[in-house]
Design an enzyme around this catalytic site. Sequence first.
Site, PDB file in Angstrom:
ATOM      1  CG  ASP A 396      -1.762   1.165   1.407  1.00 34.89           C
ATOM      2  OD1 ASP A 396      -2.304   1.615   0.386  1.00 34.89           O
ATOM      3  OD2 ASP A 396      -1.894   1.679   2.526  1.00 34.89           O
ATOM      4  CE  LYS A 397       0.212   7.570  -2.343  1.00 35.25           C
ATOM      5  NZ  LYS A 397       0.594   8.610  -1.362  1.00 35.25           N
ATOM      6  CB  THR A 654      -1.984   3.554  -3.787  1.00 34.66           C
ATOM      7  OG1 THR A 654      -2.515   4.636  -3.045  1.00 34.66           O
ATOM      8  CG2 THR A 654      -1.617   4.050  -5.184  1.00 34.66           C
ATOM      9  CE  LYS A 777      -5.169  -0.858  -2.118  1.00 36.69           C
ATOM     10  NZ  LYS A 777      -4.784  -0.283  -0.819  1.00 36.69           N
ATOM     11  CG  ASP A 798      -1.327   1.801   6.994  1.00 34.65           C
ATOM     12  OD1 ASP A 798      -1.390   2.881   7.588  1.00 34.65           O
ATOM     13  OD2 ASP A 798      -1.682   1.672   5.803  1.00 34.65           O
ATOM     14  CG  ASN A 801      -7.359   0.714   2.396  1.00 35.70           C
ATOM     15  OD1 ASN A 801      -6.701   0.577   3.426  1.00 35.70           O
ATOM     16  ND2 ASN A 801      -6.989   1.522   1.440  1.00 35.70           N
ATOM     17  CG  ASP A 802      -3.829  -1.702   2.915  1.00 36.17           C
ATOM     18  OD1 ASP A 802      -4.054  -1.390   1.728  1.00 36.17           O
ATOM     19  OD2 ASP A 802      -3.363  -0.908   3.741  1.00 36.17           O
TER      20      ASP A 802
END
Length: 1126
Positions: A396-397, A654, A777, A798, A801-802
Amino acid sequence: LLGGDERRVDSRTIYVGHRSCPANEAFIPPKFCDNRIVSSKYTVWNFLPKNLFEQFRRIANFYFLIIFLVQVIVDTPTSPVTSGLPLFFVITVTAIKQGYEDWLRHKADNEVNKYPVTVLEDGRRIRKESEKIKVGDVVEVEENETFPCDLILLQSSRDDDTCFVTTASLDGESNHKTHYTVPDTEKDLESLNATIECEQPQPDLYKFVGRMHIYKNNREPAVRSLGPENLLLKGATLKNTQKICGVAVYTGMETKMALNYQGKSQKRSAVEKSINAFLLVYLCILVSKALVCTTLKYVWQSKPGQDEPWYNEKTQREKDTNLYLKMFTDFLSFMVLFNFIIPVSMYVTVEMQKFLGSFFITWDKDFFDPEIKEGALVNTSDLNEELGQVEYIFTDKTGTLTQNNMEFIECCIDGFQYKYRDASSELDGFCVTDGPVNKLQQKAGREREELFLRALCLCHTVQVKEPTEGFIASSPDEVALVKGAMRYGFTFLGLESKTMKILNRNNDVEMYELLHVLNFDPVRRRMSVIVRAISGDTLLFCKGADSSIFPRVRQEEVERIRMHVERNATEGYRTLCVAYKYLSAEEYAQADAGLREARLALQDREQKLMAVYNQVETGMSLIGATAVEDRLQEEAAETMEALQGAGMKVWVLTGDKMETAKSTCYACRLFQRNTELLELTVRTLEDGGRKREERLHELLLEYHKKAVQDAPPVKAAVTRSWSLTNQDYGFIIDGATLSMVLNSSNESNSSRYKNLFLQICQNCTAVLCCRMAPLQKAQIVKMVKNSKGCPITLSIGDGANDVSMILEAHVGIGIKGKEGRQAVRNSDYAIPKLKHLKKLLLAHGHLYYVRIAHLVQYFFYKNLCFILPQFLYQFFCGYSQQPLYDAAYLTMYNICFTSMPILAYSLLEQHICMEVLLDNATLYREIAKNAMLRWGPFLYWTLLGVFHGLLFFFGVRYLFSNPALQDNGQVFGNWSYGTIVFTVLVFTVTLKLALDTRHWTWINHFVIWGSLAFYVFFSFFWGGIIWPFLRQQRLYFVFANMLSSVSAWLVIILLILLSLLPEILLVVFRKPRGPHARQVEPKHTDTLTFPLCFTTFLPLFLDAVLHIFVVKRGWLLLFSIMYFSE
């Protein structure tokens, strides 16, 4: 109003305080589960059968159970104890481990279930145990207490009918969240007569749909909508509120917290697949050996006199036995005799290695972060070795590559740029380069400035923290914008009883009534508020991503802002656009009615709300845009560079804009200045002026030709920095285009697009996927995971959404960031910062893989050495299934004599020290693609086992060619023969491991020399006492008698040295290469000391032993001649 929804099976009706409804409402109260939390698997009564059933589902355990039963039923050459005891040991150790873990779960459950709570019954406050709460009970909770079940907030001690809670135990967010009481409820809860209709339990923490019917004086019931803002979740804690009262809607295992801890899929490592493949090979070897011996037995017995010699006549029963049945039982007997080639104890050793090895990650001081005062966390120990096999990293960004620590940088109002310079209350506008006005020192009108700043002060969900007067919000972006407005003279004072207060730049307090909040969601990518000023004007303020705001405002306003937004994105800032709209009385009435109706819906509430939001948020006026900086994580660039140097492909997934994400990739050195970017986004698809699908196909073919077909083949060992002559490619794709690639209307096209896309990406140094939804993702990770070669994937993020991509990847890593702890909770490993990923993979991952690979190969090797002499012995005993080793040795070999040294090795070995592994990322490539568990190394270890087995057996047989091996002329028997072979075996396999050890600690010394000493002690002890429970004592004084022979001593020493000689020569003559050479002077004094000394002096020692052996054999010959001549 209800529209028949009460008949739906996916809703439930709850009676507040268990009070009956008016007679005209014919509800039958259903039964709900109690409030007990059960996280344990077993009870006292079902532990034994359930645990045994689970353990015997493992193929190896089930196989040994069958062998044990064969030994019990059929007359086999070895005692059932020989396979029963190791199996019992493995089953017992595993059962104790699982039983202890379950006992801890029972203990934790009891702490929760027996916790005292206050329940209101008939106007009285009654203390109960938490597990006795029922759905419909009215529960009282005081400040700093946790909620015992999911409650609907009915009453609060605060004047504004709100309460504050923290949900740190649920999603890790420590900020205070505001929850609201249901409007129009009675102050006296004893007289409240109401029912709640809500959805059935579901795990989403942030979704709740329901409505409350309040009955008063035989009037039509008042209906109030219920949402997540009214629901207090079990596990959350009450803060800044003296006490609240709520009605229980979900209890026990139906609470959202309990539902969130279920259904996590089990991940398996690639090493387990290799173990199963090797096990299959050894099973074939076992069956082959049994078949060969069975066949040769009957061939040999077919010769006259061999089947029934004069000294061993058959009984009548043996003569009457069916020949084929006898052959089958003989085959089973040989299977039992050779079954120790299958290492059952390896499974328990591997489990212990993984479990104990995981503590080294949690104990690593380098992973400790002083900011959050936490270190690394291991949620599953089954994947330790997988950390050393990663080929693709999906990151993730925001919050992972960047800090998620937002700082307001600048804003743009009507195309004029405003940058904060000092603490004055005026705005500093200067040098406009973005808008159409090209005059220096120009500003937007004062009215537009103040409108923009009011929008920043009103359009958010920020709360003012009372003790410190700071701000708290669910997103750091919002706090940064409110603080940015403060710099320019507009201060948000807080929200009281639906009234928002602002201190303007004239120090006047402005008050606005908050009518509606149109919450942010990742699909709309914007949020709005509807407020009413004191003047009576109704305004809608909206902020969101440029892609979601621009289509909803006038296009002539867009051009003034667009260049500013794009420039800020290119510089790596996060940008938001701000718009507003005046609502007429009719428009507001329509919106208000639509929102209220949608919020009362039980079915499809979210879709109905979305439709109203989209209807209201149109025809707005664009005021400006903001730029917020999210700084890079500490050592992010160095970490990414090291991981790429180790041969891993990094993909950034992202939800951010392409320009922002692209600049972050450049800053992290994923893209270099000479990297050619291949862009596949909506913008590039629309450039050609043709249909999007045609343009997509054309671009995919063009990029495939450039990156795949025309690209020279890259050698695996060459890193990007060494191949400057080759062109590096970076690939960029957005969410909309990815949907076209994955979900093309034409099935054949979709498959082709996917293959082209994958091939292009695999030939690029880095891939950036922007504007990604959480599900996309996970789709990307799954696509790469299932591609050709099944590469090992790792996802790191983190935020909530991840979670989907973390669960999808082979290894999921959560960062203990600022977006809550959902990622950490669902991950396999959690680390405080991105920089820790470098050591986790390059050092810990590398060592874990090498250790477990050596453990697996060594286990198969030592068992082959063990059982091959037993097989060869059958050729010299008439295939009579005579055991070579005593039953005690068969039982203890894998459990006691050879188990501890390999366990210590697999926990402590550092063949290359950690500093060297971190400095030389390319070393990671040497173990890539399961290099140490391929068929090549497996064949080497198998041949080594065969060589040692042959040497042990025929070396001792050569010794026995001289019948008189004792000073008194007595001869040794078959048990002495087996004991000498076994002694050579135990010493050789243990010293082989000592030669392989590169990092010596006191534990290694203790277990290696301790195991050998224990073997000698046990052999003396076992053979030196007459044991009353043994029917026959085969080894009585055999070991002591054997060691009285000088020839036995010399043969044991000589065979050990001859077995290890190839290894010794390899260590002595192999030149250190590359970075390994650095280890000649180790950091620790005990590292490498033994092997170097051992390999230096062994050739000299070997020469001396050969000299002694020759002299001794001469003396033995002389004494023999003298003895017989007398």
